[in-house]
Design an enzyme around this catalytic site. Structure first.
Site, PDB file in Angstrom:
ATOM      1  N   TYR A  70      -9.502  -7.726   9.597  1.00 27.93           N
ATOM      2  CA  TYR A  70      -9.396  -7.592   8.140  1.00 27.93           C
ATOM      3  C   TYR A  70      -9.985  -6.257   7.672  1.00 27.93           C
ATOM      4  O   TYR A  70      -9.463  -5.634   6.748  1.00 27.93           O
ATOM      5  CB  TYR A  70     -10.020  -8.808   7.420  1.00 27.93           C
ATOM      6  CG  TYR A  70      -9.032  -9.950   7.386  1.00 27.93           C
ATOM      7  CD1 TYR A  70      -8.080 -10.047   6.378  1.00 27.93           C
ATOM      8  CD2 TYR A  70      -8.998 -10.888   8.408  1.00 27.93           C
ATOM      9  CE1 TYR A  70      -7.131 -11.039   6.375  1.00 27.93           C
ATOM     10  CE2 TYR A  70      -8.054 -11.900   8.416  1.00 27.93           C
ATOM     11  CZ  TYR A  70      -7.118 -11.970   7.398  1.00 27.93           C
ATOM     12  OH  TYR A  70      -6.159 -12.955   7.396  1.00 27.93           O
ATOM     13  N   ARG A  73      -7.326  -3.724   8.163  1.00 27.63           N
ATOM     14  CA  ARG A  73      -6.281  -3.820   7.138  1.00 27.63           C
ATOM     15  C   ARG A  73      -6.796  -3.321   5.790  1.00 27.63           C
ATOM     16  O   ARG A  73      -6.068  -2.678   5.029  1.00 27.63           O
ATOM     17  CB  ARG A  73      -5.779  -5.265   7.032  1.00 27.63           C
ATOM     18  CG  ARG A  73      -4.926  -5.652   8.243  1.00 27.63           C
ATOM     19  CD  ARG A  73      -4.428  -7.080   8.154  1.00 27.63           C
ATOM     20  NE  ARG A  73      -3.670  -7.335   6.940  1.00 27.63           N
ATOM     21  CZ  ARG A  73      -3.476  -8.551   6.438  1.00 27.63           C
ATOM     22  NH1 ARG A  73      -3.978  -9.603   7.044  1.00 27.63           N
ATOM     23  NH2 ARG A  73      -2.773  -8.707   5.333  1.00 27.63           N
ATOM     24  N   ASP A 107      -3.047  -7.411  -1.066  1.00 28.38           N
ATOM     25  CA  ASP A 107      -3.505  -6.009  -1.044  1.00 28.38           C
ATOM     26  C   ASP A 107      -4.049  -5.478  -2.363  1.00 28.38           C
ATOM     27  O   ASP A 107      -4.653  -4.405  -2.402  1.00 28.38           O
ATOM     28  CB  ASP A 107      -2.389  -5.084  -0.513  1.00 28.38           C
ATOM     29  CG  ASP A 107      -1.078  -5.192  -1.304  1.00 28.38           C
ATOM     30  OD1 ASP A 107      -1.120  -5.485  -2.505  1.00 28.38           O
ATOM     31  OD2 ASP A 107      -0.013  -4.946  -0.694  1.00 28.38           O
ATOM     32  N   HIS A 122      -1.741 -16.034  -2.061  1.00 30.60           N
ATOM     33  CA  HIS A 122      -2.388 -16.016  -0.739  1.00 30.60           C
ATOM     34  C   HIS A 122      -3.762 -15.365  -0.754  1.00 30.60           C
ATOM     35  O   HIS A 122      -4.275 -14.980   0.280  1.00 30.60           O
ATOM     36  CB  HIS A 122      -1.464 -15.320   0.281  1.00 30.60           C
ATOM     37  CG  HIS A 122      -0.211 -16.104   0.570  1.00 30.60           C
ATOM     38  ND1 HIS A 122       0.888 -15.579   1.209  1.00 30.60           N
ATOM     39  CD2 HIS A 122       0.114 -17.394   0.300  1.00 30.60           C
ATOM     40  CE1 HIS A 122       1.833 -16.503   1.322  1.00 30.60           C
ATOM     41  NE2 HIS A 122       1.394 -17.615   0.774  1.00 30.60           N
ATOM     42  N   GLY A 191      11.203  -8.209  -1.985  1.00 30.66           N
ATOM     43  CA  GLY A 191      10.541  -7.862  -0.724  1.00 30.66           C
ATOM     44  C   GLY A 191       9.848  -9.014  -0.029  1.00 30.66           C
ATOM     45  O   GLY A 191       8.755  -8.831   0.504  1.00 30.66           O
ATOM     46  N   THR A 192      10.494 -10.163  -0.023  1.00 34.41           N
ATOM     47  CA  THR A 192       9.934 -11.260   0.772  1.00 34.41           C
ATOM     48  C   THR A 192      11.013 -11.825   1.681  1.00 34.41           C
ATOM     49  O   THR A 192      12.180 -11.924   1.283  1.00 34.41           O
ATOM     50  CB  THR A 192       9.328 -12.387  -0.092  1.00 34.41           C
ATOM     51  OG1 THR A 192       8.889 -13.441   0.783  1.00 34.41           O
ATOM     52  CG2 THR A 192      10.282 -12.951  -1.122  1.00 34.41           C
ATOM     53  N   SER A 193      10.601 -12.179   2.911  1.00 32.99           N
ATOM     54  CA  SER A 193      11.553 -12.755   3.860  1.00 32.99           C
ATOM     55  C   SER A 193      11.878 -14.191   3.486  1.00 32.99           C
ATOM     56  O   SER A 193      12.767 -14.792   4.080  1.00 32.99           O
ATOM     57  CB  SER A 193      10.984 -12.706   5.279  1.00 32.99           C
ATOM     58  OG  SER A 193       9.776 -13.445   5.335  1.00 32.99           O
ATOM     59  N   ALA A 235      12.854  -1.581  -2.620  1.00 30.73           N
ATOM     60  CA  ALA A 235      12.310  -1.977  -3.924  1.00 30.73           C
ATOM     61  C   ALA A 235      11.941  -0.752  -4.758  1.00 30.73           C
ATOM     62  O   ALA A 235      12.132  -0.742  -5.976  1.00 30.73           O
ATOM     63  CB  ALA A 235      11.091  -2.869  -3.711  1.00 30.73           C
TER      64      ALA A 235
END
Ligand code: OAD
Length: 267
Positions: A70, A73, A107, A122, A191-193, A235
């Site tokens: 983490y 990231r 983020d 999340h 932008g999400t699967s 995007a």
């Protein structure tokens, strides 16, 4: 379903008429800032094993390893900036008080772009949570000064305040997201699967409740065939143009007249 690619006048009109709009974003919205996505070619889950880094069991077994990942990231995210997609979303929000932004991203880039109250499904990588008292705190050090970090109040281990695999979403965030999906007239899915539930179900909830659902993605996803349109593209290219066109259509502030709202409702 409209045949993807291309922002048509009809689409702009229908989005402009939405009295309430919900925007759901995923890792793809931050990709052009330089934040890796999870799936796909350079995705994090292609390089790292989620079960070793993003589960409570992994944290219990080796909190230092999990925190090092983490911390890596966090440093990566601290070095990048919001991109034109984040900025376009913030611009739409500020022109219209009935836009709800729901994100799966941890983020914090939406807030840095000016979005005032993103619903973070999340969690947030810049927050930590005490494993004993469950209190949360902002943890801005970059890099972290101690790994694993400890609670300044009670000395217990802190954990990242993010959702790990096998954990439920924070109740209040999920309730707000579900309400926003149920009550919107239009949803943009960016932008999400659309592979991780329950977030992935929100576009279908919106569709089921009569909303116009439009995704913006570099490729098709499992929900593409179930919604109204997919705008295929980055995007950062698609959203600024889409937002410009919506705001042009509405004269700069997205507050539809009651007649327009009625038209949307009776679609
Ligand atoms: P994914 O990595 O699963 O999907 C990213 C999506 O963004 C893909 O559909 C890409 O095609 C798309 N994409 C990539 N670059 C793009 C760009 N420039 N413009 C538009 N689209 C682009 O990420 P998520 O769907 O956010 O959960 O993943 C959902 C959850 O799975 C994450 O929140 C995370 C992960 O495991 C947890 O950690 C709990």
């Amino acid at each position: 379903m409209e045949p993807a690619a291309g922002i048509t006048e009809r689409l702009v009109e229908r989005l402009s008429c939405a009295a309430r709009m919900t925007i759901l974003t995923g890792a793809g919205v931050s990709h052009e800032s330089g934040v890796p996505t999870f799936r796909g070619e350079d995705g994090l889950w292609g390089k790292y094993r989620a079960e070793e880094l993003a589960t409570w069991r992994a944290f219990e077994a080796d909190p230092e390893l999990v925190w090092r990942w983490y911390d890596y990231r966090r440093q990566l995210i601290a070095d990048v900036n919001p991109n034109p997609a984040h900025l376009a979303i913030a611009r739409l929000e500020s022109a219209c008080d009935s836009v709800v932004l729901v994100t799966q991203n941890v983020d914090g880039l939406h807030a840095r772009a000016g979005s005032t109250a993103p619903v973070e499904l999340h969690g947030n990588i810049w927050r930590a949570r005490c494993t004993r008292e469950q209190t949360t705190l902002h943890l801005p050090d970059n890099p972290l000064s101690e790994i694993p970090p400890l609670c300044p109040k009670c000395g217990s281990l802190l954990r990242p305040d993010v959702v790990w695999f096998g954990e439920p979403l924070p109740n209040d965030a999920y309730e707000r997201a579900d309400e926003a999906a149920c009550s919107c007239d239009a949803m943009l899915v960016v932008g999400t699967s659309a592979m991780v539930r329950p977030a992935a179900s929100l576009p279908l909830v919106a569709k089921h409740n009569g909303a116009l659902v439009v995704e913006v993605n570099v490729g098709l996803t499992p929900i593409s065939a179930l919604i109204d349109a997919t705008l295929v593209g980055k995007a950062g290219d698609v959203l600024p143009e889409l937002v410009d066109r919506i705001l042009e259509h509405t004269g700069g502030s997205k507050s539809p007249s009651s007649a327009e709202a009625a038209e949307t409702t009776s679609r």
